[in-house]
Each structure stands twice: as structure tokens, then as C-alpha cells.
Design an enzyme around this catalytic site. Structure first.
Site, mmCIF file in Angstrom:
data_model
loop_
_atom_site.group_PDB
_atom_site.id
_atom_site.type_symbol
_atom_site.label_atom_id
_atom_site.label_comp_id
_atom_site.label_asym_id
_atom_site.label_seq_id
_atom_site.Cartn_x
_atom_site.Cartn_y
_atom_site.Cartn_z
ATOM 1 N N ASP A 1 33.495 44.918 48.050
ATOM 2 C CA ASP A 1 34.701 43.743 48.043
ATOM 3 C C ASP A 1 34.509 43.441 49.609
ATOM 4 O O ASP A 1 33.870 43.952 50.213
ATOM 5 C CB ASP A 1 35.954 44.162 47.813
ATOM 6 C CG ASP A 1 36.960 43.499 48.279
ATOM 7 O OD1 ASP A 1 36.992 42.097 48.029
ATOM 8 O OD2 ASP A 1 37.924 43.934 49.259
ATOM 9 N N ASP B 1 37.247 41.094 51.975
ATOM 10 C CA ASP B 1 38.766 41.403 52.662
ATOM 11 C C ASP B 1 39.349 42.648 52.648
ATOM 12 O O ASP B 1 39.475 42.985 51.601
ATOM 13 C CB ASP B 1 39.370 39.990 52.154
ATOM 14 C CG ASP B 1 39.378 38.871 52.525
ATOM 15 O OD1 ASP B 1 38.987 38.740 53.818
ATOM 16 O OD2 ASP B 1 39.465 37.850 52.021
ATOM 17 N N GLU C 1 42.601 40.931 57.263
ATOM 18 C CA GLU C 1 43.847 40.279 56.961
ATOM 19 C C GLU C 1 44.714 40.234 58.020
ATOM 20 O O GLU C 1 45.243 38.962 58.378
ATOM 21 C CB GLU C 1 44.557 41.149 55.967
ATOM 22 C CG GLU C 1 43.557 41.206 54.351
ATOM 23 C CD GLU C 1 43.624 39.883 53.766
ATOM 24 O OE1 GLU C 1 44.083 38.837 54.286
ATOM 25 O OE2 GLU C 1 42.950 40.069 52.616
ATOM 26 N N GLY D 1 44.765 35.198 46.148
ATOM 27 C CA GLY D 1 44.473 33.957 46.455
ATOM 28 C C GLY D 1 45.389 33.131 47.613
ATOM 29 O O GLY D 1 46.410 33.258 47.509
#
Length: 240
Positions: free
Chosen positions: A9, A11, A18, A52
Site C-alpha cells: 500500500d 498512504d 497522512e 477517499g
């Protein structure tokens, strides 16, 4: 089972994007659109439960009383936010998590293929991957531009599997969140979770293993990934 590839992945997994990456870009975008909205680290942590960025903005705007304007305004703000975050990436402001580069180098040296499966936008994902993983190291990069459905839907992982030409039994996924874990597990992948400050208290039931960092406790290398993968597939009861 032989480990032939690791799918990462992006993020929160490849880089701690983040808190001081996406969040700051969201706040700058709000300001550029004349909105008196600032997402604190705590507020943003709660909003991460919504997959999202555009959906997060829409949810928050509706909660603030923007009503029918929320959807269109969220699209405009998110477009600006993506451009601002991409600038941060291109400027080298986002770094890989500690220990990641050693793991990537060892996987590459050991002949384990590296791939990416994220629903972030290609315009910032590809330069970030080049910066923290290396140019050409990830032979498959699946982004939000390649899929219709966000995680926890498994579409990103299923697309990566198809492009790698490998069955799920030959792959280990590395994620940082419960949402990502669900996506990878639904695609049939043994999944190693490397938590961060936002995800450490989430429920990781079904993970093959959970770590606090790539370099803690001890440096994760290719042999460690092989052991997690082997142990998962050697214990059928744990895979239910």
C-alpha cells in the site's frame, strides 16, 4: 508456498503521508477556496475511517451544513488538494518510513518482485513511489486511476495480481490500516500490517502479523517477509 512478490500500500505504509502530508494539503485547499475549515490531527484521524479524500470532504461539509452544495464543492476542493499534495511530493517533502529502503533493497536483491496497490491518484503516487522505492523497482503500480472502487474493495489488489500474473498464494501484502487489511484479505492475500500513529489501535483480526515499524522490533527484511508468508499458509485455521 514460495514468496514471489510483495505488494505495498502507499498512504501510511510506504510513507507517513497522512498527518503532515495529506492533512496539510487539505487545509491549504480549504483556505484557497475561502472555507474557514481546519482539520486538526485529531479530526483528520477520525475522518480516516472514510475511504477517499473527496468522500471525507463531502462528509465534513455536510456535517457543517453545506447541504446540496457539499458534493460539487468537495470535488473542487479535492482537485486543489491533489495539486497541492503533488507539489509536496515532487519537492521531495515526503520521505519513506524508517527501514523501508533497507527492506525494498533486500527484496530486490533476493529476487522478490515489488508491486504497489493503492487507490491514490497516479499524478502523486508515481513520483512518490519513485522517490521512496526507487525508479523502476516497483514493476506494477496500480492507482486510483486504474480502478473503479476504493478500498476496502479488493479491486486494486485483484488488478495488481492480474498484472503480476501470479496467484494470491505467492504474494504478501503490506498494509497499515484495517481498511487496507480488508481489501488485501478479500483478494486472498496473506497480509502483514505495519501500523502508524493513526492506525495503531485499529482491529487487525485476520492479519498474518502486525508490526509497529519496518525497523522496529528489528529490521524487517526479505527473510522476515518469507517467514510471515510461510507461517500464514502453513496454518489453514488462521485463514478463515
Amino acid at each position: 508456498m514460495v514468496l514471489r512478490a510483495v505488494i505495498f500500500d502507499v498512504d501510511g505504509t510506504l510513507a507517513d503521508t497522512e498527518r503532515n502530508g495529506h492533512r496539510l494539503a487539505f487545509n491549504d485547499a480549504f483556505a484557497k477556496h475561502g472555507l474557514d475549515i481546519v482539520w486538526t490531527p485529531e479530526t483528520y484521524g477520525r475522518l480516516l475511517a472514510i475511504a477517499g479524500g473527496r468522500r471525507r470532504i463531502t462528509h465534513d461539509l455536510r456535517a457543517r451544513g453545506y447541504g446540496t452544495r457539499a458534493g460539487r464543492l468537495a470535488e473542487d476542493v479535492h482537485r486543489t488538494k491533489t495539486a497541492l499534495f503533488t507539489m509536496r511530493v515532487l519537492n521531495g517533502a515526503i520521505c519513506g518510513r524508517p527501514g523501508l529502503s533497507r527492506l525494498i533493497a533486500d527484496l530486490h536483491r533476493s529476487g522478490v518482485r515489488v508491486a504497489i496497490a493503492t487507490t491514490g491518484r497516479r499524478r502523486w503516487v508515481e513520483p512518490l513511489v519513485r522517490h521512496v522505492v526507487g525508479d523502476g523497482v516497483a514493476e506494477v503500480i496500480v492507482t486510483g486511476d486504474d480502478v473503479q472502487r476504493l478500498k476496502p474493495d479488493p479491486e486494486a489488489y485483484l488488478t495488481a495480481l492480474q498484472r503480476l500474473g501470479l496467484p494470491p498464494e505467492d504474494i504478501l501484502a503490506i498494509e497499515d490500516s484495517a481498511i487496507g487489511l480488508r481489501a488485501a484479505r478479500t483478494a486472498g492475500l496473506a497480509t502483514l500490517v505495519v501500523t502508524n500513529g493513526y492506525t495503531v489501535d485499529q482491529d487487525f483480526t485476520g492479519a498474518a502479523a502486525v508490526r509497529s515499524a519496518f525497523d522496529q522490533p528489528g529490521q524487517l527484511l526479505a527473510d522476515g517477509c518469507r517467514e510471515v508468508h510461510r507461517h500464514w499458509w502453513a496454518a489453514p485455521a488462521r485463514r478463515v
